[in-house]
Design an enzyme around this catalytic site. Structure first.
Site, mmCIF file in Angstrom:
data_model
loop_
_atom_site.group_PDB
_atom_site.id
_atom_site.type_symbol
_atom_site.label_atom_id
_atom_site.label_comp_id
_atom_site.label_asym_id
_atom_site.label_seq_id
_atom_site.Cartn_x
_atom_site.Cartn_y
_atom_site.Cartn_z
ATOM 1 N N GLU A 1 26.195 5.009 -22.868
ATOM 2 C CA GLU A 1 25.241 4.664 -23.920
ATOM 3 C C GLU A 1 24.577 5.915 -24.479
ATOM 4 O OE1 GLU A 1 23.900 0.230 -22.295
ATOM 5 O OE2 GLU A 1 22.674 1.982 -21.807
ATOM 6 N N HIS B 1 25.790 -3.404 -26.244
ATOM 7 C CA HIS B 1 25.922 -4.324 -25.113
ATOM 8 C C HIS B 1 26.607 -3.587 -23.963
ATOM 9 C CE1 HIS B 1 26.087 -8.221 -23.155
ATOM 10 N NE2 HIS B 1 27.314 -7.941 -22.791
ATOM 11 N N ASP C 1 25.778 -11.488 -29.235
ATOM 12 C CA ASP C 1 26.935 -10.639 -28.909
ATOM 13 C C ASP C 1 28.236 -11.047 -29.602
ATOM 14 O OD1 ASP C 1 25.247 -9.243 -27.136
ATOM 15 O OD2 ASP C 1 25.682 -10.660 -25.535
ATOM 16 N N GLY D 1 13.155 1.448 -22.435
ATOM 17 C CA GLY D 1 13.216 2.286 -23.635
ATOM 18 C C GLY D 1 13.963 3.593 -23.491
ATOM 19 N N THR D 2 14.814 3.716 -22.475
ATOM 20 C CA THR D 2 15.540 4.987 -22.314
ATOM 21 C C THR D 2 16.504 5.232 -23.467
ATOM 22 O OG1 THR D 2 17.150 3.887 -20.868
ATOM 23 C CG2 THR D 2 15.320 5.054 -19.800
ATOM 24 N N ASN D 3 17.171 4.178 -23.927
ATOM 25 C CA ASN D 3 18.066 4.346 -25.075
ATOM 26 C C ASN D 3 17.278 4.679 -26.341
ATOM 27 O OD1 ASN D 3 20.962 4.179 -24.818
ATOM 28 N ND2 ASN D 3 20.666 2.148 -23.947
#
Length: 198
Positions: free
Chosen positions: A182, A112, A153, A20-22
Protein backbone atom coordinates in the site's frame (compact mmCIF):
# COMPACT_ATOMS: atom_id res chain seq x y z
CA UNK A 1 -1.71 20.83 -21.60
CA UNK A 2 -3.78 23.95 -20.98
CA UNK A 3 -2.50 26.92 -18.99
CA UNK A 4 -5.03 26.12 -16.29
CA UNK A 5 -3.76 22.54 -15.98
CA UNK A 6 -0.19 23.74 -15.71
CA UNK A 7 -0.84 26.44 -13.12
CA UNK A 8 -3.55 24.94 -10.92
CA UNK A 9 -2.35 22.16 -8.61
CA UNK A 10 -4.42 18.99 -8.54
CA UNK A 11 -6.48 18.64 -5.37
CA UNK A 12 -6.92 15.49 -3.29
CA UNK A 13 -9.33 14.85 -0.42
CA UNK A 14 -8.80 11.74 1.72
CA UNK A 15 -11.42 9.78 3.67
CA UNK A 16 -10.18 7.48 6.45
CA UNK A 17 -11.70 5.69 9.44
CA UNK A 18 -8.70 4.21 11.20
CA UNK A 19 -5.15 4.95 12.27
CA UNK A 20 -4.42 6.92 9.11
CA UNK A 21 -1.05 5.47 8.11
CA UNK A 22 -2.02 5.39 4.44
CA UNK A 23 -3.41 8.93 4.66
CA UNK A 24 -0.17 10.15 6.24
CA UNK A 25 1.88 8.36 3.59
CA UNK A 26 -0.11 10.03 0.79
CA UNK A 27 0.13 13.47 2.42
CA UNK A 28 3.90 13.16 2.80
CA UNK A 29 4.31 11.85 -0.75
CA UNK A 30 2.70 15.00 -2.17
CA UNK A 31 4.09 17.52 0.33
CA UNK A 32 6.87 18.68 -1.99
CA UNK A 33 4.87 18.12 -5.17
CA UNK A 34 4.10 21.42 -6.92
CA UNK A 35 1.34 19.98 -9.09
CA UNK A 36 -0.67 18.16 -6.40
CA UNK A 37 -1.78 18.87 -2.86
CA UNK A 38 -3.95 17.22 -0.22
CA UNK A 39 -6.68 19.64 0.87
CA UNK A 40 -8.25 17.73 3.76
CA UNK A 41 -8.74 14.47 5.58
CA UNK A 42 -12.32 13.52 6.44
CA UNK A 43 -13.14 10.88 9.06
CA UNK A 44 -16.32 9.37 10.45
CA UNK A 45 -14.48 8.79 13.75
CA UNK A 46 -13.96 11.85 15.89
CA UNK A 47 -10.78 10.59 17.53
CA UNK A 48 -9.31 8.64 14.62
CA UNK A 49 -5.59 8.52 14.14
CA UNK A 50 -6.17 9.79 10.62
CA UNK A 51 -7.42 13.17 11.87
CA UNK A 52 -4.60 13.40 14.39
CA UNK A 53 -1.99 12.70 11.70
CA UNK A 54 -3.57 15.23 9.34
CA UNK A 55 -3.60 17.88 12.06
CA UNK A 56 0.09 17.32 12.81
CA UNK A 57 0.90 17.72 9.11
CA UNK A 58 -1.11 20.98 8.90
CA UNK A 59 -3.81 19.43 6.74
CA UNK A 60 -7.45 20.31 7.40
CA UNK A 61 -8.97 17.53 9.56
CA UNK A 62 -12.75 17.17 9.42
CA UNK A 63 -15.05 14.86 11.39
CA UNK A 64 -18.59 14.05 10.25
CA UNK A 65 -21.45 11.81 11.38
CA UNK A 66 -24.00 9.66 9.54
CA UNK A 67 -26.49 12.49 9.29
CA UNK A 68 -23.98 14.78 7.57
CA UNK A 69 -22.85 11.99 5.23
CA UNK A 70 -26.09 10.33 4.21
CA UNK A 71 -28.98 12.71 4.88
CA UNK A 72 -28.15 16.41 5.14
CA UNK A 73 -25.74 16.87 2.19
CA UNK A 74 -23.27 18.61 4.55
CA UNK A 75 -20.35 16.47 3.41
CA UNK A 76 -21.41 16.72 -0.24
CA UNK A 77 -21.55 20.51 -0.01
CA UNK A 78 -18.10 20.68 1.58
CA UNK A 79 -16.74 18.53 -1.24
CA UNK A 80 -18.43 20.71 -3.86
CA UNK A 81 -16.75 23.77 -2.34
CA UNK A 82 -13.34 22.06 -2.36
CA UNK A 83 -13.86 20.61 -5.86
CA UNK A 84 -11.22 17.87 -5.52
CA UNK A 85 -9.78 16.24 -8.61
CA UNK A 86 -9.66 12.96 -6.69
CA UNK A 87 -11.35 11.63 -3.55
CA UNK A 88 -9.20 8.91 -2.01
CA UNK A 89 -10.56 6.33 0.41
CA UNK A 90 -7.70 5.12 2.60
CA UNK A 91 -9.17 2.71 5.12
CA UNK A 92 -12.65 4.26 5.05
CA UNK A 93 -15.33 1.82 6.17
CA UNK A 94 -18.68 3.39 5.29
CA UNK A 95 -20.42 2.81 1.96
CA UNK A 96 -20.21 5.97 -0.14
CA UNK A 97 -23.62 7.55 -0.86
CA UNK A 98 -24.78 7.68 -4.45
CA UNK A 99 -25.25 11.48 -4.47
CA UNK A 100 -21.52 12.00 -3.84
CA UNK A 101 -20.57 9.32 -6.37
CA UNK A 102 -22.77 10.99 -8.99
CA UNK A 103 -21.29 14.41 -8.23
CA UNK A 104 -17.73 13.09 -8.70
CA UNK A 105 -17.92 10.40 -11.40
CA UNK A 106 -14.68 8.42 -11.83
CA UNK A 107 -13.04 10.68 -9.24
CA UNK A 108 -13.42 8.46 -6.15
CA UNK A 109 -11.00 5.59 -5.56
CA UNK A 110 -10.49 3.04 -2.80
CA UNK A 111 -7.75 0.65 -1.75
CA UNK A 112 -8.61 -2.86 -0.59
CA UNK A 113 -6.13 -5.18 1.19
CA UNK A 114 -6.77 -8.23 -1.00
CA UNK A 115 -6.98 -9.26 -4.63
CA UNK A 116 -10.55 -8.46 -5.56
CA UNK A 117 -13.02 -9.89 -6.41
CA UNK A 118 -11.87 -12.32 -3.69
CA UNK A 119 -12.19 -11.31 -0.05
CA UNK A 120 -14.22 -8.16 -0.64
CA UNK A 121 -17.65 -6.93 0.32
CA UNK A 122 -19.35 -5.63 3.44
CA UNK A 123 -17.48 -6.44 6.64
CA UNK A 124 -14.31 -7.48 4.82
CA UNK A 125 -11.68 -5.04 6.02
CA UNK A 126 -8.45 -5.01 7.98
CA UNK A 127 -7.57 -8.11 9.99
CA UNK A 128 -10.74 -9.92 8.85
CA UNK A 129 -9.41 -10.01 5.30
CA UNK A 130 -5.99 -11.37 6.27
CA UNK A 131 -7.50 -13.96 8.62
CA UNK A 132 -9.73 -15.23 5.82
CA UNK A 133 -6.87 -15.35 3.31
CA UNK A 134 -4.65 -17.33 5.73
CA UNK A 135 -7.52 -19.66 6.69
CA UNK A 136 -8.08 -20.52 3.01
CA UNK A 137 -4.37 -21.32 2.63
CA UNK A 138 -3.97 -18.94 -0.30
CA UNK A 139 -0.55 -18.80 -1.95
CA UNK A 140 -0.72 -15.07 -2.61
CA UNK A 141 -2.58 -11.94 -1.64
CA UNK A 142 -2.15 -8.28 -2.45
CA UNK A 143 -3.86 -4.94 -2.90
CA UNK A 144 -6.53 -3.69 -5.26
CA UNK A 145 -7.03 -0.02 -6.09
CA UNK A 146 -10.43 0.53 -7.68
CA UNK A 147 -13.05 3.11 -8.52
CA UNK A 148 -15.88 3.44 -6.01
CA UNK A 149 -19.47 2.65 -6.91
CA UNK A 150 -22.63 2.06 -4.86
CA UNK A 151 -21.51 -1.43 -3.73
CA UNK A 152 -18.65 -2.43 -1.46
CA UNK A 153 -15.48 -3.28 -3.41
CA UNK A 154 -17.22 -3.75 -6.77
CA UNK A 155 -15.99 -0.73 -8.72
CA UNK A 156 -13.72 -1.09 -11.74
CA UNK A 157 -10.19 -2.23 -10.89
CA UNK A 158 -7.43 0.30 -11.60
CA UNK A 159 -4.38 -1.52 -10.25
CA UNK A 160 -3.34 -4.66 -8.38
CA UNK A 161 -0.06 -5.73 -6.78
CA UNK A 162 0.65 -9.12 -5.26
CA UNK A 163 2.76 -10.66 -2.52
CA UNK A 164 3.45 -14.32 -1.88
CA UNK A 165 2.22 -16.02 1.28
CA UNK A 166 4.57 -18.37 3.09
CA UNK A 167 3.41 -21.33 5.15
CA UNK A 168 4.71 -19.56 8.24
CA UNK A 169 2.75 -16.37 7.58
CA UNK A 170 0.16 -15.26 10.12
CA UNK A 171 -2.59 -12.66 9.62
CA UNK A 172 -0.24 -10.17 11.33
CA UNK A 173 2.76 -10.89 9.11
CA UNK A 174 0.55 -10.83 6.01
CA UNK A 175 -0.85 -7.46 7.12
CA UNK A 176 2.72 -6.13 7.26
CA UNK A 177 3.38 -7.30 3.68
CA UNK A 178 0.12 -5.72 2.49
CA UNK A 179 0.91 -2.42 4.19
CA UNK A 180 4.26 -2.33 2.42
CA UNK A 181 2.48 -2.73 -0.92
CA UNK A 182 0.00 0.00 0.00
CA UNK A 183 2.70 2.48 1.01
CA UNK A 184 4.69 1.81 -2.16
CA UNK A 185 1.94 1.82 -4.77
CA UNK A 186 -1.02 3.89 -3.57
CA UNK A 187 0.58 7.37 -3.91
CA UNK A 188 2.10 6.41 -7.27
CA UNK A 189 -1.26 5.27 -8.67
CA UNK A 190 -2.90 8.48 -7.40
CA UNK A 191 -0.23 10.53 -9.16
CA UNK A 192 -0.67 8.56 -12.39
CA UNK A 193 -4.44 9.06 -12.34
CA UNK A 194 -4.07 12.80 -11.81
CA UNK A 195 -1.45 13.15 -14.54
CA UNK A 196 -3.64 11.19 -16.94
CA UNK A 197 -6.36 13.83 -16.49
CA UNK A 198 -4.08 16.63 -17.70
Amino acid sequence: MSDKASTQPKKIVIFASGSGTNAENIIKYFQDHDQTRVLAVFSNKKYSGALERAHKLNIKALHFDREAFYNSNDVLNLLKDMDPDLIVLAGFLWLFPSNIIQQFPDRIINIHPALLPKYGGKGMYGARVHESVIAKKEKQSGITIHYVNEKYDEGQTIFQATTSIDETDTPESLAFKIHELEYEHFPQVIQQLLEKDN
